[in-house]
Design a protein around this motif. Structure first.
Motif, PDB file in Angstrom:
ATOM      1  N   ALA A 129     -44.321  35.988  -2.575  1.00 41.64           N
ATOM      2  CA  ALA A 129     -43.714  34.897  -1.807  1.00 41.64           C
ATOM      3  C   ALA A 129     -44.782  33.911  -1.344  1.00 41.64           C
ATOM      4  CB  ALA A 129     -42.956  35.459  -0.603  1.00 41.64           C
ATOM      5  N   ILE A 130     -45.909  34.409  -0.902  1.00 40.37           N
ATOM      6  CA  ILE A 130     -46.991  33.542  -0.432  1.00 40.37           C
ATOM      7  C   ILE A 130     -47.547  32.705  -1.579  1.00 40.37           C
ATOM      8  CG2 ILE A 130     -49.341  33.561   0.499  1.00 40.37           C
ATOM      9  CD1 ILE A 130     -48.412  36.001   2.215  1.00 40.37           C
ATOM     10  N   ILE A 145     -38.921  22.282  -5.216  1.00 41.58           N
ATOM     11  CA  ILE A 145     -37.753  23.000  -4.686  1.00 41.58           C
ATOM     12  C   ILE A 145     -37.624  24.378  -5.341  1.00 41.58           C
ATOM     13  CG2 ILE A 145     -35.224  22.985  -4.656  1.00 41.58           C
ATOM     14  CD1 ILE A 145     -35.467  19.903  -4.234  1.00 41.58           C
ATOM     15  N   LEU A 146     -37.852  24.434  -6.643  1.00 45.85           N
ATOM     16  CA  LEU A 146     -37.780  25.724  -7.336  1.00 45.85           C
ATOM     17  C   LEU A 146     -38.866  26.689  -6.854  1.00 45.85           C
ATOM     18  CD1 LEU A 146     -36.931  24.550 -10.957  1.00 45.85           C
ATOM     19  CD2 LEU A 146     -35.425  25.716  -9.335  1.00 45.85           C
ATOM     20  N   CYS A 147     -40.063  26.171  -6.606  1.00 46.79           N
ATOM     21  CA  CYS A 147     -41.142  27.022  -6.084  1.00 46.79           C
ATOM     22  C   CYS A 147     -40.774  27.582  -4.712  1.00 46.79           C
ATOM     23  CB  CYS A 147     -42.446  26.240  -5.983  1.00 46.79           C
ATOM     24  SG  CYS A 147     -43.241  25.903  -7.556  1.00 46.79           S
ATOM     25  N   LEU A 148     -40.249  26.726  -3.849  1.00 47.09           N
ATOM     26  CA  LEU A 148     -39.881  27.171  -2.500  1.00 47.09           C
ATOM     27  C   LEU A 148     -38.691  28.130  -2.539  1.00 47.09           C
ATOM     28  CD1 LEU A 148     -40.393  23.819  -0.584  1.00 47.09           C
ATOM     29  CD2 LEU A 148     -41.947  25.787  -0.717  1.00 47.09           C
ATOM     30  N   SER A 149     -37.789  27.911  -3.475  1.00 48.17           N
ATOM     31  CA  SER A 149     -36.661  28.819  -3.644  1.00 48.17           C
ATOM     32  C   SER A 149     -37.137  30.199  -4.096  1.00 48.17           C
ATOM     33  CB  SER A 149     -35.683  28.232  -4.653  1.00 48.17           C
ATOM     34  OG  SER A 149     -34.631  29.126  -4.911  1.00 48.17           O
ATOM     35  N   ALA A 150     -38.058  30.210  -5.038  1.00 52.03           N
ATOM     36  CA  ALA A 150     -38.618  31.481  -5.501  1.00 52.03           C
ATOM     37  C   ALA A 150     -39.333  32.190  -4.355  1.00 52.03           C
ATOM     38  CB  ALA A 150     -39.581  31.248  -6.660  1.00 52.03           C
ATOM     39  N   ALA A 151     -40.060  31.424  -3.555  1.00 49.88           N
ATOM     40  CA  ALA A 151     -40.772  32.013  -2.414  1.00 49.88           C
ATOM     41  C   ALA A 151     -39.799  32.675  -1.448  1.00 49.88           C
ATOM     42  CB  ALA A 151     -41.592  30.943  -1.699  1.00 49.88           C
ATOM     43  N   SER A 152     -38.699  31.995  -1.150  1.00 50.91           N
ATOM     44  CA  SER A 152     -37.736  32.583  -0.214  1.00 50.91           C
ATOM     45  C   SER A 152     -37.070  33.825  -0.811  1.00 50.91           C
ATOM     46  CB  SER A 152     -36.693  31.551   0.213  1.00 50.91           C
ATOM     47  OG  SER A 152     -35.910  31.141  -0.884  1.00 50.91           O
ATOM     48  N   LEU A 157     -45.006  30.029  -2.319  1.00 53.42           N
ATOM     49  CA  LEU A 157     -45.018  29.059  -1.224  1.00 53.42           C
ATOM     50  C   LEU A 157     -46.212  28.116  -1.373  1.00 53.42           C
ATOM     51  CD1 LEU A 157     -43.842  28.055   1.455  1.00 53.42           C
ATOM     52  CD2 LEU A 157     -45.332  29.701   2.592  1.00 53.42           C
ATOM     53  N   ALA A 158     -47.366  28.684  -1.701  1.00 52.86           N
ATOM     54  CA  ALA A 158     -48.565  27.861  -1.901  1.00 52.86           C
ATOM     55  C   ALA A 158     -48.363  26.880  -3.056  1.00 52.86           C
ATOM     56  CB  ALA A 158     -49.781  28.749  -2.160  1.00 52.86           C
ATOM     57  N   LEU A 159     -47.757  27.335  -4.140  1.00 46.74           N
ATOM     58  CA  LEU A 159     -47.489  26.437  -5.271  1.00 46.74           C
ATOM     59  C   LEU A 159     -46.544  25.307  -4.867  1.00 46.74           C
ATOM     60  CD1 LEU A 159     -47.103  28.985  -8.193  1.00 46.74           C
ATOM     61  CD2 LEU A 159     -48.955  27.349  -7.847  1.00 46.74           C
ATOM     62  N   GLY A 160     -45.541  25.637  -4.075  1.00 46.94           N
ATOM     63  CA  GLY A 160     -44.614  24.605  -3.598  1.00 46.94           C
ATOM     64  C   GLY A 160     -45.296  23.582  -2.711  1.00 46.94           C
ATOM     65  N   VAL A 161     -46.162  24.045  -1.844  1.00 49.01           N
ATOM     66  CA  VAL A 161     -46.896  23.137  -0.960  1.00 49.01           C
ATOM     67  C   VAL A 161     -47.831  22.242  -1.763  1.00 49.01           C
ATOM     68  CG1 VAL A 161     -48.628  23.059   0.888  1.00 49.01           C
ATOM     69  CG2 VAL A 161     -46.685  24.610   1.070  1.00 49.01           C
ATOM     70  N   TRP A 192     -39.530  36.631  -0.597  1.00 45.54           N
ATOM     71  CA  TRP A 192     -39.698  37.037   0.802  1.00 45.54           C
ATOM     72  C   TRP A 192     -38.538  37.933   1.238  1.00 45.54           C
ATOM     73  CZ3 TRP A 192     -43.854  36.306   3.880  1.00 45.54           C
ATOM     74  CH2 TRP A 192     -43.709  36.644   5.219  1.00 45.54           C
ATOM     75  N   LEU A 193     -37.320  37.520   0.873  1.00 38.13           N
ATOM     76  CA  LEU A 193     -36.141  38.310   1.239  1.00 38.13           C
ATOM     77  C   LEU A 193     -36.109  39.657   0.518  1.00 38.13           C
ATOM     78  CD1 LEU A 193     -33.426  35.516   1.323  1.00 38.13           C
ATOM     79  CD2 LEU A 193     -34.465  36.699   3.271  1.00 38.13           C
ATOM     80  N   ALA A 194     -36.724  39.716  -0.670  1.00 35.89           N
ATOM     81  CA  ALA A 194     -36.793  40.964  -1.426  1.00 35.89           C
ATOM     82  C   ALA A 194     -37.918  41.870  -0.929  1.00 35.89           C
ATOM     83  CB  ALA A 194     -36.986  40.678  -2.907  1.00 35.89           C
ATOM     84  N   GLY A 195     -38.707  41.379   0.014  1.00 36.89           N
ATOM     85  CA  GLY A 195     -39.773  42.192   0.581  1.00 36.89           C
ATOM     86  C   GLY A 195     -41.091  42.092  -0.164  1.00 36.89           C
ATOM     87  N   GLU A 196     -41.181  41.191  -1.124  1.00 35.24           N
ATOM     88  CA  GLU A 196     -42.425  41.029  -1.882  1.00 35.24           C
ATOM     89  C   GLU A 196     -43.222  39.878  -1.279  1.00 35.24           C
ATOM     90  OE1 GLU A 196     -42.245  41.297  -6.122  1.00 35.24           O
ATOM     91  OE2 GLU A 196     -40.239  42.172  -6.023  1.00 35.24           O
ATOM     92  N   ARG A 197     -43.940  40.192  -0.219  1.00 35.74           N
ATOM     93  CA  ARG A 197     -44.630  39.175   0.570  1.00 35.74           C
ATOM     94  C   ARG A 197     -45.740  38.456  -0.201  1.00 35.74           C
ATOM     95  NH1 ARG A 197     -40.434  39.824   3.282  1.00 35.74           N
ATOM     96  NH2 ARG A 197     -40.445  40.854   5.292  1.00 35.74           N
TER      97      ARG A 197
END
Length: 59
Positions: free
Chosen positions: A43-44, A25-32, A47-51, A35-40
């Protein structure tokens, strides 16, 4: 291994299971957030770590 055996094995270690989901959950939260901050790219990566974390829990 049957699904029931996997479930029983997973539930037999509740602290590790809870820690894994918290980490995912923390990994996915960091990813979002990234992403919202524009650091794609960051974020990826998060997201990969969360998956990976979720797949480690489920498999």
């Amino acid at each position: 291994m049957s699904e029931t055996a996997k479930l029983i094995r997973m539930l037999s270690k509740p602290a590790a299971w809870g820690s894994g989901w918290t980490s995912a959950i923390l990994c996915l939260s960091a990813a979002s957030g990234y992403w919202l901050a524009g650091e794609r790219k960051r974020a990826i990566v998060w997201l990969a770590l969360g998956v990976i974390e979720i797949s480690a829990i489920v498999l």
